[in-house]
Design a protein around this motif. Structure first.
Motif, PDB file in Angstrom:
ATOM      1  N   VAL A   1     -26.813  -5.801  20.864  1.00 36.91           N
ATOM      2  CA  VAL A   1     -27.919  -6.731  20.606  1.00 36.91           C
ATOM      3  C   VAL A   1     -27.375  -8.116  20.276  1.00 36.91           C
ATOM      4  O   VAL A   1     -27.883  -9.134  20.755  1.00 36.91           O
ATOM      5  CB  VAL A   1     -28.812  -6.210  19.455  1.00 36.91           C
ATOM      6  CG1 VAL A   1     -29.855  -7.262  19.074  1.00 36.91           C
ATOM      7  CG2 VAL A   1     -29.500  -4.919  19.865  1.00 36.91           C
ATOM      8  N   LYS A   2     -26.345  -8.176  19.470  1.00 37.48           N
ATOM      9  CA  LYS A   2     -25.712  -9.448  19.093  1.00 37.48           C
ATOM     10  C   LYS A   2     -25.264 -10.220  20.330  1.00 37.48           C
ATOM     11  O   LYS A   2     -25.501 -11.426  20.460  1.00 37.48           O
ATOM     12  CB  LYS A   2     -24.522  -9.175  18.172  1.00 37.48           C
ATOM     13  CG  LYS A   2     -23.711 -10.407  17.768  1.00 37.48           C
ATOM     14  CD  LYS A   2     -22.617 -10.006  16.788  1.00 37.48           C
ATOM     15  CE  LYS A   2     -21.732 -11.191  16.401  1.00 37.48           C
ATOM     16  NZ  LYS A   2     -20.772 -11.547  17.438  1.00 37.48           N
ATOM     17  N   GLY A   3     -24.604  -9.508  21.271  1.00 42.67           N
ATOM     18  CA  GLY A   3     -24.123 -10.163  22.475  1.00 42.67           C
ATOM     19  C   GLY A   3     -25.241 -10.534  23.432  1.00 42.67           C
ATOM     20  O   GLY A   3     -25.247 -11.624  24.004  1.00 42.67           O
ATOM     21  N   CYS A   4     -26.215  -9.632  23.607  1.00 47.38           N
ATOM     22  CA  CYS A   4     -27.326  -9.884  24.526  1.00 47.38           C
ATOM     23  C   CYS A   4     -28.162 -11.088  24.108  1.00 47.38           C
ATOM     24  O   CYS A   4     -28.615 -11.873  24.949  1.00 47.38           O
ATOM     25  CB  CYS A   4     -28.226  -8.650  24.620  1.00 47.38           C
ATOM     26  SG  CYS A   4     -27.535  -7.280  25.573  1.00 47.38           S
TER      27      CYS A   4
ATOM     28  N   ARG B   1     -29.096  -9.995  10.508  1.00 48.98           N
ATOM     29  CA  ARG B   1     -29.664  -9.488  11.760  1.00 48.98           C
ATOM     30  C   ARG B   1     -28.821  -8.343  12.322  1.00 48.98           C
ATOM     31  O   ARG B   1     -29.365  -7.365  12.849  1.00 48.98           O
ATOM     32  CB  ARG B   1     -29.766 -10.632  12.789  1.00 48.98           C
ATOM     33  CG  ARG B   1     -30.802 -11.668  12.440  1.00 48.98           C
ATOM     34  CD  ARG B   1     -30.890 -12.765  13.484  1.00 48.98           C
ATOM     35  NE  ARG B   1     -29.661 -13.533  13.606  1.00 48.98           N
ATOM     36  CZ  ARG B   1     -29.554 -14.656  14.328  1.00 48.98           C
ATOM     37  NH1 ARG B   1     -30.603 -15.113  14.999  1.00 48.98           N
ATOM     38  NH2 ARG B   1     -28.413 -15.309  14.379  1.00 48.98           N
ATOM     39  N   PHE B   2     -27.504  -8.455  12.199  1.00 47.55           N
ATOM     40  CA  PHE B   2     -26.607  -7.395  12.648  1.00 47.55           C
ATOM     41  C   PHE B   2     -26.872  -6.112  11.864  1.00 47.55           C
ATOM     42  O   PHE B   2     -26.989  -5.025  12.436  1.00 47.55           O
ATOM     43  CB  PHE B   2     -25.152  -7.849  12.456  1.00 47.55           C
ATOM     44  CG  PHE B   2     -24.123  -6.933  13.067  1.00 47.55           C
ATOM     45  CD1 PHE B   2     -23.684  -7.131  14.359  1.00 47.55           C
ATOM     46  CD2 PHE B   2     -23.589  -5.876  12.340  1.00 47.55           C
ATOM     47  CE1 PHE B   2     -22.724  -6.293  14.937  1.00 47.55           C
ATOM     48  CE2 PHE B   2     -22.635  -5.031  12.896  1.00 47.55           C
ATOM     49  CZ  PHE B   2     -22.212  -5.237  14.202  1.00 47.55           C
TER      50      PHE B   2
ATOM     51  N   VAL C   1     -30.212  -4.278  12.821  1.00 49.32           N
ATOM     52  CA  VAL C   1     -30.188  -3.464  14.046  1.00 49.32           C
ATOM     53  C   VAL C   1     -29.615  -2.085  13.764  1.00 49.32           C
ATOM     54  O   VAL C   1     -30.232  -1.062  14.101  1.00 49.32           O
ATOM     55  CB  VAL C   1     -29.375  -4.160  15.161  1.00 49.32           C
ATOM     56  CG1 VAL C   1     -29.251  -3.228  16.369  1.00 49.32           C
ATOM     57  CG2 VAL C   1     -30.034  -5.452  15.578  1.00 49.32           C
ATOM     58  N   TRP C   2     -28.410  -2.029  13.158  1.00 50.40           N
ATOM     59  CA  TRP C   2     -27.827  -0.702  12.928  1.00 50.40           C
ATOM     60  C   TRP C   2     -28.649   0.103  11.931  1.00 50.40           C
ATOM     61  O   TRP C   2     -28.691   1.339  12.000  1.00 50.40           O
ATOM     62  CB  TRP C   2     -26.358  -0.776  12.524  1.00 50.40           C
ATOM     63  CG  TRP C   2     -25.948  -1.461  11.252  1.00 50.40           C
ATOM     64  CD1 TRP C   2     -25.259  -2.630  11.122  1.00 50.40           C
ATOM     65  CD2 TRP C   2     -26.135  -0.994   9.902  1.00 50.40           C
ATOM     66  NE1 TRP C   2     -25.011  -2.927   9.803  1.00 50.40           N
ATOM     67  CE2 TRP C   2     -25.538  -1.936   9.037  1.00 50.40           C
ATOM     68  CE3 TRP C   2     -26.754   0.132   9.351  1.00 50.40           C
ATOM     69  CZ2 TRP C   2     -25.544  -1.802   7.649  1.00 50.40           C
ATOM     70  CZ3 TRP C   2     -26.772   0.273   7.969  1.00 50.40           C
ATOM     71  CH2 TRP C   2     -26.175  -0.685   7.135  1.00 50.40           C
ATOM     72  N   ALA C   3     -29.314  -0.581  10.986  1.00 54.87           N
ATOM     73  CA  ALA C   3     -30.141   0.131  10.007  1.00 54.87           C
ATOM     74  C   ALA C   3     -31.332   0.814  10.685  1.00 54.87           C
ATOM     75  O   ALA C   3     -31.668   1.963  10.370  1.00 54.87           O
ATOM     76  CB  ALA C   3     -30.628  -0.831   8.936  1.00 54.87           C
TER      77      ALA C   3
END
Length: 406
Positions: A303-306, A317-318, A321-323
């Motif tokens: 997601v970070k890269g996209c 934000r990172f 997503v994993w949460a």
């Protein structure tokens, strides 16, 4: 030795990522149904994995970018770029959220082998408390947000997992001659689907994204490439040996009616004593925990890269997503639910994604504008093309298997 241990990291996490409960189950069934006959397929999967992951690691180290970030930047056609990013997002993020329940459940099976079921019944609802315990442990490891700390934890878990499965294999007293014969390639129509499954559980699309990002976290200088390659090769071979040990356990167990590694762990006790069950369950627990961490972590990097986000593992934000991925896994695992439609969609998307990403990776590591003198050589391209053919075959078979079940 101390210097080499300090160099371990990204490869260990990748190895831990593909040795999850799904891999353990596939290897168990391969051993039970075909004895030692498919050990050669694991050799093929190890070689394929090393080839693809080396290209991913080289891309991450030289470009200092993740794979999804490179895809976003290098694909110039806006329509094709959006299509590619949506496909990646769907397969990796939604797919990992669906598979996370299986990762946590695999670790729960290991815990239950020691302490029994942890079900809590409230009204008509049955909740597995072990799922929350495993999920909580994964949450804490990810919440630390420190790559070096996560690296050390994983090295310890991989060592524990490796020793557990290897010791179990020794305890089952396998036939050495049978093992050696298992490295001679042969597969009939009944075995071919299991061969595909064995390779498919080792060559995992999300690991290509995870590895590039992790390498850029650990190393920043091109002179570190030989170290990164050595660390990768050792880690993947170790992971392959663990998979082989599980196949050997399944072959030596002399069991016939099992559906998972947990069944084998329980079935080993009458034959080889409590120690065999203990080590098998310990390995399954470690495999479940490591996969429960790497799947959400890979989703966050994708997601970070996209989306082109800045910041590392500690950014809000990172972590968000994993949460979300982790919480979905805990939810489905604790209720014993199987998000079948999401998993089927993820399997189709992953079936398309594996050859697409493998081909894109092949294309980008041949771009002098991206990697300069570190782009692929002719010899690397020949080997990579053979692996790409395998990836394409796996992708088509994965899609066909899902569609035929509708």
């Amino acid at each position: 030795m101390k210097k080499f241990l300090n160099q371990l990291g990204p490869g260990v996490l990748v190895s831990a990522a593909f040795i999850g409960p799904g891999t353990v189950t596939v290897c168990t069934l391969a051993g039970v149904h075909f004895q030692y006959g498919l050990l050669w397929a694991l050799v093929l999967s190890i070689v394929s994995c090393i080839v693809l992951q080396e290209m991913s690691a080289r891309l991450g180290l030289i470009s200092q970018k993740g794979l999804s970030e490179c895809i976003r930047e290098e694909i110039k056609n806006p329509i094709f770029r959006i299509f590619s990013l949506v496909l990646i997002f769907s397969a990796i993020v939604l797919g990992n959220a669906a598979y996370e329940a299986g990762n946590i459940t695999g670790a729960v099976l290991g815990v239950e082998a020691f302490f029994g079921p942890g079900n809590f019944i409230t009204g008509n609802l049955q909740i597995n408390l072990w799922s929350f315990l495993i999920g909580g442990a994964a949450f804490i490891m990810l919440a630390i947000g420190n790559y070096k700390a996560l690296e050390r934890i994983f090295i310890a878990l991989v060592i524990l997992m490796s020793l557990s499965f290897l010791i179990t294999a020794v305890i089952t007293k396998p036939e050495i001659i049978g093992i050696l014969k298992g490295f001679i390639p042969s597969a009939n129509s009944a075995e071919i689907l299991t061969v595909i499954a064995l390779i498919g559980t080792t060559v995992v699309p999300y690991n290509l994204f995870l590895h590039a990002s992790l390498v850029s976290e650990k190393w920043q200088n091109a002179t570190d490439l030989p170290v990164a390659r050595k660390e990768l090769i050792v880690s993947i071979i170790l992971g392959g040996l663990v998979s082989m040990a599980v196949v050997i356990c399944g072959a030596s167990s002399r069991l016939t009616e099992i559906s998972s590694a947990a069944d084998m762990a329980a079935g080993l006790e009458p034959l080889f004593g409590k120690s065999a069950t203990f080590f098998m369950a310990m390995g399954l627990l470690a495999a479940g925990i490591t996969s429960s961490v790497t799947a959400p972590l890979a989703a966050a990097y994708v997601v970070k890269g996209c989306l082109g986000w800045k910041g590392g593992m500690k950014s809000f934000r990172f972590k968000l997503v994993w949460a979300i991925v982790l919480l979905m896994g805990i939810f489905f695992s604790s209720l014993g639910l199987k998000p079948i439609q999401i998993i089927q969609f993820a399997q189709i998307a992953n079936g398309i994604l594996l050859p697409v990403i493998a081909f894109f990776l092949f294309w980008i590591v041949n771009q002098k504008s991206v990697l300069g003198d570190y782009s692929n050589t002719k010899k690397q391209n020949i080997i990579a093309l053979l692996v790409l053919a395998i990836a394409f075959f796996l992708g088509v078979k994965s899609i066909y298997a899902v569609i035929s079940n509708f």
